[in-house]
Design a protein around this motif. Structure first.
Motif, mmCIF file in Angstrom:
data_model
loop_
_atom_site.group_PDB
_atom_site.id
_atom_site.type_symbol
_atom_site.label_atom_id
_atom_site.label_comp_id
_atom_site.label_asym_id
_atom_site.label_seq_id
_atom_site.Cartn_x
_atom_site.Cartn_y
_atom_site.Cartn_z
ATOM 1 N N THR A 81 2.751 3.286 -3.128
ATOM 2 C CA THR A 81 2.486 4.736 -2.665
ATOM 3 C C THR A 81 1.424 4.700 -1.880
ATOM 4 O OG1 THR A 81 1.643 5.074 -5.036
ATOM 5 C CG2 THR A 81 4.243 5.587 -4.493
ATOM 6 N N VAL A 82 -0.015 3.525 -2.325
ATOM 7 C CA VAL A 82 -0.873 4.116 -1.921
ATOM 8 C C VAL A 82 -0.977 3.344 -0.600
ATOM 9 C CG1 VAL A 82 -3.645 2.790 -1.670
ATOM 10 C CG2 VAL A 82 -1.668 3.758 -3.557
ATOM 11 N N ILE A 83 -0.278 2.202 -0.189
ATOM 12 C CA ILE A 83 -0.275 0.956 0.754
ATOM 13 C C ILE A 83 0.807 2.110 2.081
ATOM 14 C CG2 ILE A 83 -0.654 -0.661 0.603
ATOM 15 C CD1 ILE A 83 1.724 -1.666 0.638
ATOM 16 N N GLN A 84 2.107 2.700 1.412
ATOM 17 C CA GLN A 84 2.864 3.136 2.423
ATOM 18 C C GLN A 84 2.132 4.935 3.217
ATOM 19 O OE1 GLN A 84 6.389 3.939 -0.037
ATOM 20 N NE2 GLN A 84 6.885 1.999 0.794
ATOM 21 N N ASN A 85 1.282 5.912 2.223
ATOM 22 C CA ASN A 85 0.657 7.137 2.825
ATOM 23 C C ASN A 85 -0.207 6.433 3.448
ATOM 24 O OD1 ASN A 85 1.408 9.061 0.584
ATOM 25 N ND2 ASN A 85 2.446 7.041 0.193
ATOM 26 N N ALA A 86 -1.916 5.163 3.586
ATOM 27 C CA ALA A 86 -2.224 4.932 3.705
ATOM 28 C C ALA A 86 -2.109 4.912 5.425
ATOM 29 C CB ALA A 86 -3.029 3.790 3.254
ATOM 30 N N PHE A 87 -1.106 3.829 5.310
ATOM 31 C CA PHE A 87 -0.302 3.406 7.177
ATOM 32 C C PHE A 87 0.014 4.768 7.713
ATOM 33 C CE2 PHE A 87 3.097 2.528 9.514
ATOM 34 C CZ PHE A 87 2.338 0.813 9.728
ATOM 35 N N ALA A 88 0.845 5.579 6.822
ATOM 36 C CA ALA A 88 1.182 6.778 7.571
ATOM 37 C C ALA A 88 0.190 7.647 8.075
ATOM 38 C CB ALA A 88 2.445 7.472 6.545
ATOM 39 N N ASN A 89 -1.395 7.783 7.381
ATOM 40 C CA ASN A 89 -1.348 8.928 7.829
ATOM 41 C C ASN A 89 -2.108 8.661 9.028
ATOM 42 O OD1 ASN A 89 -3.263 11.404 6.481
ATOM 43 N ND2 ASN A 89 -5.102 10.180 7.350
ATOM 44 N N THR A 90 -3.330 7.365 9.222
ATOM 45 C CA THR A 90 -3.221 7.525 10.645
ATOM 46 C C THR A 90 -2.082 6.865 11.359
ATOM 47 O OG1 THR A 90 -3.463 5.146 9.994
ATOM 48 C CG2 THR A 90 -5.049 5.697 9.659
ATOM 49 N N SER A 91 -0.907 6.291 11.418
ATOM 50 C CA SER A 91 -0.099 5.768 12.232
ATOM 51 C C SER A 91 0.391 7.517 13.063
ATOM 52 C CB SER A 91 1.316 4.633 11.588
ATOM 53 O OG SER A 91 1.490 5.749 10.490
ATOM 54 N N SER A 92 1.036 8.338 12.004
ATOM 55 C CA SER A 92 1.297 9.730 12.380
ATOM 56 C C SER A 92 -0.007 9.949 12.941
ATOM 57 C CB SER A 92 1.587 10.279 11.296
ATOM 58 O OG SER A 92 0.768 10.312 10.131
ATOM 59 N N SER A 93 -0.725 10.186 12.645
ATOM 60 C CA SER A 93 -2.033 11.076 13.761
ATOM 61 C C SER A 93 -2.366 10.489 14.928
ATOM 62 C CB SER A 93 -3.116 10.723 12.872
ATOM 63 O OG SER A 93 -3.923 11.593 13.931
ATOM 64 N N ILE A 94 -2.217 9.230 15.472
ATOM 65 C CA ILE A 94 -2.444 8.551 16.847
ATOM 66 C C ILE A 94 -0.981 8.508 17.427
ATOM 67 C CG2 ILE A 94 -2.734 6.543 17.844
ATOM 68 C CD1 ILE A 94 -5.308 6.163 15.404
ATOM 69 N N VAL A 95 -0.368 8.376 16.659
ATOM 70 C CA VAL A 95 0.626 8.695 17.086
ATOM 71 C C VAL A 95 1.432 9.948 18.208
ATOM 72 C CG1 VAL A 95 3.435 8.561 17.145
ATOM 73 C CG2 VAL A 95 2.518 6.550 16.433
#
Length: 267
Positions: A81-95
């Motif tokens: 859950t940590v790696i999925q949510n950390a990845f989602a936070n930065t990737s979704s913001s920039i995309v």
């Protein structure tokens, strides 16, 4: 000495503390505004994973590496859950910013590449840590497990959140559309989370697959958190610390380089 410091300031510039804090605060507020999706949903998903394994396998599975199976599962689920949510936070913001065409609002202010990386990563790390705390407390209480080495657990949670926040930046800079980002998530991040020892010990795998998994940095994140949580692991936590630190540094260096050159972000 004073001349050397002054030369360094001229070369690298002073840190824009206000700008960095503002960017980091924006990234944190962005996911807190939808906390039911970003904090509560991962907790529900983790609880469902634990319930499914408890009902489908339960005590019949027996001990794994000398500990009850459900205790063995907890650190893997937390790190997933940590790696999925950390990845989602930065990737979704920039995309989202790239697709909507307002990424320029982030690139134009007087923020250096290092400050941009630090600001985005800070948001991902805060989200990852909060998810780890909420998920960890609930799962540890449900299973009656504890923390064998709290410092190791905290170190690997922070490393995992930082590494995947940086990887989220890399993926988002590379992607130009939502479907490209979805492909990276579905075919890279999700398999890494599921196939890195989350639900099993690599001792159960053939020798060739064990060697292959040892090349995967995410394996060391999960294994390190397992050492910090239940006190057992497939490899040395010191080796895991070295591999994860070097990998994280390399990913952040690539983020810095791409922000500095404007790779796929500046027309």
């Amino acid at each position: 000495m004073a001349d050397f410091v002054e030369m360094g300031i001229r070369r690298f510039g002073r840190w824009n503390r206000l700008g960095l804090y503002t960017l980091a605060e924006r990234e944190v507020r962005r996911f807190l505004n939808v906390w039911s999706q970003t904090l509560l949903a991962p907790l529900a998903t983790a609880g469902l994973f634990l319930a499914v394994f408890a009902l489908a396998i339960g005590p019949a599975r027996g001990a794994v590496m000398g500990v009850p199976f459900l205790h063995f599962l907890v650190p893997g689920i937390i790190m997933m859950t940590v790696i999925q949510n950390a990845f989602a936070n930065t990737s979704s913001s920039i995309v989202i910013s790239k697709v909507q065409g307002n990424i320029v609002d982030t690139l134009m202010p007087p923020l250096s590449p290092a400050e941009l990386v630090a600001g985005y990563v800070a948001g991902g790390v805060v989200r990852g840590v909060l998810v780890a705390l909420t998920t960890g407390v609930v799962l540890l209480l449900l299973t009656g497990s504890g923390l064998a080495h709290p410092v190791w657990a905290a170190v690997f949670v922070l490393l995992g959140a930082t590494m995947l926040s940086g990887l989220g930046i890399v993926a988002a800079i590379h992607a130009d559309k939502f479907d490209q980002m979805a492909a990276i998530t579905n075919f890279v991040v999700t398999p890494l989370a599921f196939l890195s020892g989350t639900f099993y010990s690599i001792e159960a795998l053939p020798g060739g697959l064990q060697w292959l998994i040892h090349l995967n940095p995410v394996f060391y994140l999960i294994d390190g958190l397992r050492h910090g949580t239940i006190g057992v692991s497939d490899s040395s936590p010191w080796l895991g610390l070295l591999v994860c630190t070097v990998t994280t540094a390399a990913i952040l260096a690539l983020c810095w380089h791409w922000f500095r050159t404007g790779h796929r972000m500046k027309a």
